[in-house]
Design a protein around this motif. Structure first.
Motif, mmCIF file in Angstrom:
data_model
loop_
_atom_site.group_PDB
_atom_site.id
_atom_site.type_symbol
_atom_site.label_atom_id
_atom_site.label_comp_id
_atom_site.label_asym_id
_atom_site.label_seq_id
_atom_site.Cartn_x
_atom_site.Cartn_y
_atom_site.Cartn_z
ATOM 1 N N GLN A 83 0.852 -1.202 0.000
ATOM 2 C CA GLN A 83 0.000 0.000 0.000
ATOM 3 C C GLN A 83 0.876 1.236 0.000
ATOM 4 O O GLN A 83 0.540 2.257 -0.596
ATOM 5 C CB GLN A 83 -0.899 -0.006 1.237
ATOM 6 C CG GLN A 83 -2.011 -1.038 1.126
ATOM 7 C CD GLN A 83 -2.929 -1.013 2.338
ATOM 8 O OE1 GLN A 83 -3.726 -0.118 2.521
ATOM 9 N NE2 GLN A 83 -2.819 -2.028 3.182
ATOM 10 N N GLY A 86 1.708 2.321 -3.326
ATOM 11 C CA GLY A 86 0.614 2.764 -4.180
ATOM 12 C C GLY A 86 -0.349 1.679 -4.612
ATOM 13 O O GLY A 86 -1.265 1.937 -5.386
ATOM 14 N N LEU A 87 -0.152 0.456 -4.113
ATOM 15 C CA LEU A 87 -1.041 -0.641 -4.500
ATOM 16 C C LEU A 87 -2.209 -0.748 -3.527
ATOM 17 O O LEU A 87 -2.147 -0.266 -2.408
ATOM 18 C CB LEU A 87 -0.257 -1.959 -4.514
ATOM 19 C CG LEU A 87 0.792 -2.044 -5.628
ATOM 20 C CD1 LEU A 87 1.694 -3.251 -5.423
ATOM 21 C CD2 LEU A 87 0.104 -2.135 -6.977
ATOM 22 N N GLN A 88 -3.263 -1.395 -3.999
ATOM 23 C CA GLN A 88 -4.452 -1.546 -3.158
ATOM 24 C C GLN A 88 -4.632 -3.019 -2.784
ATOM 25 O O GLN A 88 -4.502 -3.898 -3.613
ATOM 26 C CB GLN A 88 -5.685 -1.055 -3.918
ATOM 27 C CG GLN A 88 -5.598 0.438 -4.230
ATOM 28 C CD GLN A 88 -6.801 0.917 -5.020
ATOM 29 O OE1 GLN A 88 -7.461 0.111 -5.667
ATOM 30 N NE2 GLN A 88 -7.082 2.200 -4.976
ATOM 31 N N SER A 90 -7.298 -5.732 -1.274
ATOM 32 C CA SER A 90 -8.700 -5.966 -0.923
ATOM 33 C C SER A 90 -8.775 -6.757 0.379
ATOM 34 O O SER A 90 -7.777 -7.240 0.888
ATOM 35 C CB SER A 90 -9.392 -6.740 -2.042
ATOM 36 O OG SER A 90 -8.929 -8.072 -2.062
ATOM 37 N N SER A 96 -4.238 -5.178 -6.187
ATOM 38 C CA SER A 96 -4.669 -4.596 -7.458
ATOM 39 C C SER A 96 -4.054 -3.219 -7.640
ATOM 40 O O SER A 96 -3.658 -2.570 -6.673
ATOM 41 C CB SER A 96 -6.196 -4.490 -7.486
ATOM 42 O OG SER A 96 -6.636 -3.722 -6.393
ATOM 43 N N LEU A 97 -3.954 -2.788 -8.882
ATOM 44 C CA LEU A 97 -3.388 -1.479 -9.174
ATOM 45 C C LEU A 97 -4.447 -0.399 -9.006
ATOM 46 O O LEU A 97 -5.606 -0.610 -9.359
ATOM 47 C CB LEU A 97 -2.853 -1.457 -10.610
ATOM 48 C CG LEU A 97 -1.682 -2.422 -10.869
ATOM 49 C CD1 LEU A 97 -1.383 -2.481 -12.354
ATOM 50 C CD2 LEU A 97 -0.455 -1.971 -10.107
ATOM 51 N N PRO A 98 -4.072 0.751 -8.480
ATOM 52 C CA PRO A 98 -5.003 1.860 -8.279
ATOM 53 C C PRO A 98 -5.380 2.493 -9.605
ATOM 54 O O PRO A 98 -6.301 3.274 -9.692
ATOM 55 C CB PRO A 98 -4.211 2.837 -7.407
ATOM 56 C CG PRO A 98 -2.784 2.556 -7.766
ATOM 57 C CD PRO A 98 -2.712 1.084 -8.078
ATOM 58 N N ASN A 99 -4.621 2.152 -10.655
ATOM 59 C CA ASN A 99 -4.848 2.745 -11.963
ATOM 60 C C ASN A 99 -6.218 2.373 -12.509
ATOM 61 O O ASN A 99 -6.375 1.322 -13.015
ATOM 62 C CB ASN A 99 -3.749 2.249 -12.910
ATOM 63 C CG ASN A 99 -3.680 3.088 -14.149
ATOM 64 O OD1 ASN A 99 -4.497 3.971 -14.362
ATOM 65 N ND2 ASN A 99 -2.699 2.809 -14.980
#
Length: 99
Positions: A83, A86-88, A90, A96-99
DNA sequence: GGCATGACGCTAA
DNA sequence: TTTAGCGCCATGC
């Protein structure tokens, strides 16, 4: 043991993983020249010293999930580091990518 | 040598 | 998405 050179390749490949990116055990195994040896990668990572500089937290399984039980210390540590890059993560541990 | 275990992967249901 | 089964390899007992 030629495994040593493979380990060096593994470390090199792992160190080459960009920030904010994750790689699967199987992918790392292939990058190290040992395709299909995902378990071997997991075993190596499990033996990494606590003072390692390698981005071990960027390694997930083929399903992009953290391979630690939810709620475990390792799970929290890896998810926190990801995190921070920059990653998320769940609630099920999927990255998952924030993109 | 046999059996159980583990930071895994893939397919099927 | 989750569970189960099977394959795979290294280690330890």
């Amino acid at each position: 043991m030629d495994n040593i050179s493979s380990e060096e390749r593994l470390y090199t490949a792992l160190a080459s993983v960009p920030i904010g990116t994750i790689i699967a055990y199987g992918e790392l195994a292939s990058a190290a020249g040992l395709p299909g040896r995902a378990r071997w990668v997991g075993r190596i990572l499990s033996q990494l010293p606590s003072d390692t500089q390698l981005p071990w937290h960027r390694v997930t399984n083929a399903q992009r999930r953290i391979s630690f039980p939810l709620g475990s210390d390792r799970f929290f540590e890896q998810s926190a580091r990801l995190q921070r890059e920059g990653l998320q993560i769940s609630s099920t541990g999927k990255v998952s990518l924030p993109n």
